[in-house]
Design a protein around this motif. Structure first.
Motif, PDB file in Angstrom:
ATOM      1  N   UNK A  53    -104.409 108.410  27.799  1.00  0.00           N
ATOM      2  CA  UNK A  53    -104.358 107.801  26.463  1.00  0.00           C
ATOM      3  C   UNK A  53    -103.293 106.721  26.441  1.00  0.00           C
ATOM      4  N   UNK A  54    -103.636 105.607  25.803  1.00  0.00           N
ATOM      5  CA  UNK A  54    -102.741 104.449  25.811  1.00  0.00           C
ATOM      6  C   UNK A  54    -102.569 103.886  24.398  1.00  0.00           C
TER       7      UNK A  54
ATOM      8  N   UNK B 233    -115.381 106.745  12.279  1.00  0.00           N
ATOM      9  CA  UNK B 233    -115.618 106.844  13.722  1.00  0.00           C
ATOM     10  C   UNK B 233    -114.547 106.069  14.469  1.00  0.00           C
ATOM     11  N   UNK B 234    -114.025 106.708  15.519  1.00  0.00           N
ATOM     12  CA  UNK B 234    -113.115 106.034  16.448  1.00  0.00           C
ATOM     13  C   UNK B 234    -113.781 106.015  17.816  1.00  0.00           C
ATOM     14  N   UNK B 235    -113.920 104.832  18.384  1.00  0.00           N
ATOM     15  CA  UNK B 235    -114.514 104.672  19.709  1.00  0.00           C
ATOM     16  C   UNK B 235    -113.398 104.430  20.720  1.00  0.00           C
TER      17      UNK B 235
ATOM     18  N   UNK C 117    -108.030 102.832  21.702  1.00  0.00           N
ATOM     19  CA  UNK C 117    -108.921 102.733  20.550  1.00  0.00           C
ATOM     20  C   UNK C 117    -109.539 101.343  20.571  1.00  0.00           C
ATOM     21  N   UNK C 118    -110.850 101.304  20.811  1.00  0.00           N
ATOM     22  CA  UNK C 118    -111.535 100.042  21.036  1.00  0.00           C
ATOM     23  C   UNK C 118    -112.253  99.536  19.788  1.00  0.00           C
ATOM     24  N   UNK C 119    -112.576 100.493  18.878  1.00  0.00           N
ATOM     25  CA  UNK C 119    -113.292 100.147  17.649  1.00  0.00           C
ATOM     26  C   UNK C 119    -113.097 101.269  16.649  1.00  0.00           C
ATOM     27  N   UNK C 120    -113.136 100.927  15.348  1.00  0.00           N
ATOM     28  CA  UNK C 120    -113.005 101.922  14.290  1.00  0.00           C
ATOM     29  C   UNK C 120    -113.844 101.474  13.106  1.00  0.00           C
TER      30      UNK C 120
ATOM     31  N   UNK D 295    -120.063  93.634  16.917  1.00  0.00           N
ATOM     32  CA  UNK D 295    -120.217  92.728  18.052  1.00  0.00           C
ATOM     33  C   UNK D 295    -119.325  93.163  19.220  1.00  0.00           C
ATOM     34  N   UNK D 296    -118.848  94.427  19.158  1.00  0.00           N
ATOM     35  CA  UNK D 296    -118.016  94.973  20.233  1.00  0.00           C
ATOM     36  C   UNK D 296    -118.913  95.312  21.431  1.00  0.00           C
TER      37      UNK D 296
END
Length: 250
Positions: free
Chosen positions: A17-18, A208-210, A216-219, A229-230
């Protein structure tokens, strides 16, 4: 509400995790999604205290869980219900005994009171009268429902669910999702679900957390996910839908 701030977790040289930061709100189905190795389950285990984060803080309704000792965490842990991926039922115990297990550990209730609670929880997950069955006598979906009944036996404020639909057919998966969503709304629990099932995401994903490569790349919500558009999220969504469609044809 649960808040995680700048959570890092490393196992030796492996940084899983970062810098994850997020809020999980009550009455919402908070989903953590991502590919294998993205850090979903590690994040869940950090939040419930099964792993200690290498860096960062976790707050339960404003209380810093990260800095608490074992005894200080007990009151919060009593407010946590958890459904593990494989349901984690005790094979040697009946359904009734499995549900009463947390009550035996954490309460001073009489046997009659604990039995009343177990019966209520069984009825709530549509398993009324299944008290004396053993896990070996249950289907996969029934085991999940018993696991949910045990998770809610202590009337938790916080409900954590790890891959609830693993190993289940699509119809049963929908029933489990609907049950989790109903309980979340009914009791206004802060529900956190780790899943890779896109049907769950689109069905109950209020928040949602991706995760991608431990970040964490998208929320967003399930209404927003279809219009993102991710690129990495789109790849995950497309691959998940493709795999699900392929399984249903087999």
């Amino acid at each position: 509400m649960i808040e995680v701030k700048d959570i890092h977790k490393a196992f030796g040289e492996n940084h899983v995790l970062r810098g994850i930061s997020a809020q999980f709100k009550p009455g919402k189905n908070n989903l953590i999604i991502g590919g294998s190795g993205s850090g979903k389950t590690t994040l869940l285990k950090c939040v419930v205290g099964l792993h200690e984060p290498t860096q960062g803080e976790i707050f339960y309704n404003g209380e810093n869980f990260t800095t608490m000792g074992f005894e200080e965490r007990v009151p919060i842990r009593k407010e946590i219900g958890m459904l593990f991926q494989n349901s984690a039922l005790f094979d040697s115990m009946t359904v009734e005994e499995n549900i009463m297990f947390p009550l035996n550990l954490f309460t001073d209730q009489t046997r009659a009171e604990k039995l009343d609670r177990a019966n209520f929880c069984l009825e709530r997950v549509n398993l009324k009268g299944k008290n004396k069955l053993f896990p070996s006598e249950l289907s996969g979906g029934m085991k999940k429902r018993v696991g949910i009944a045990r998770a809610i036996s202590m009337q938790p404020k916080y409900l954590f669910v790890d891959e609830p639909n693993s190993g289940l057919d699509p119809k049963t998966s929908i029933l489990i999702d609907e049950l989790i969503a109903e309980l979340t709304e009914e009791y206004q629990t802060t529900t956190v679900v780790v899943t890779h099932d896109m049907n769950s995401v689109m069905g109950i994903g209020d928040h949602i957390i991706f995760l991608h490569n431990g970040q964490k790349w998208w929320e967003g919500s399930n209404k927003e996910i279809a219009h993102t558009d991710n690129n990495e999220l789109n790849d995950f969504v497309f691959a998940s839908k493709f795999m699900q469609a392929a399984k249903e044809k087999l």
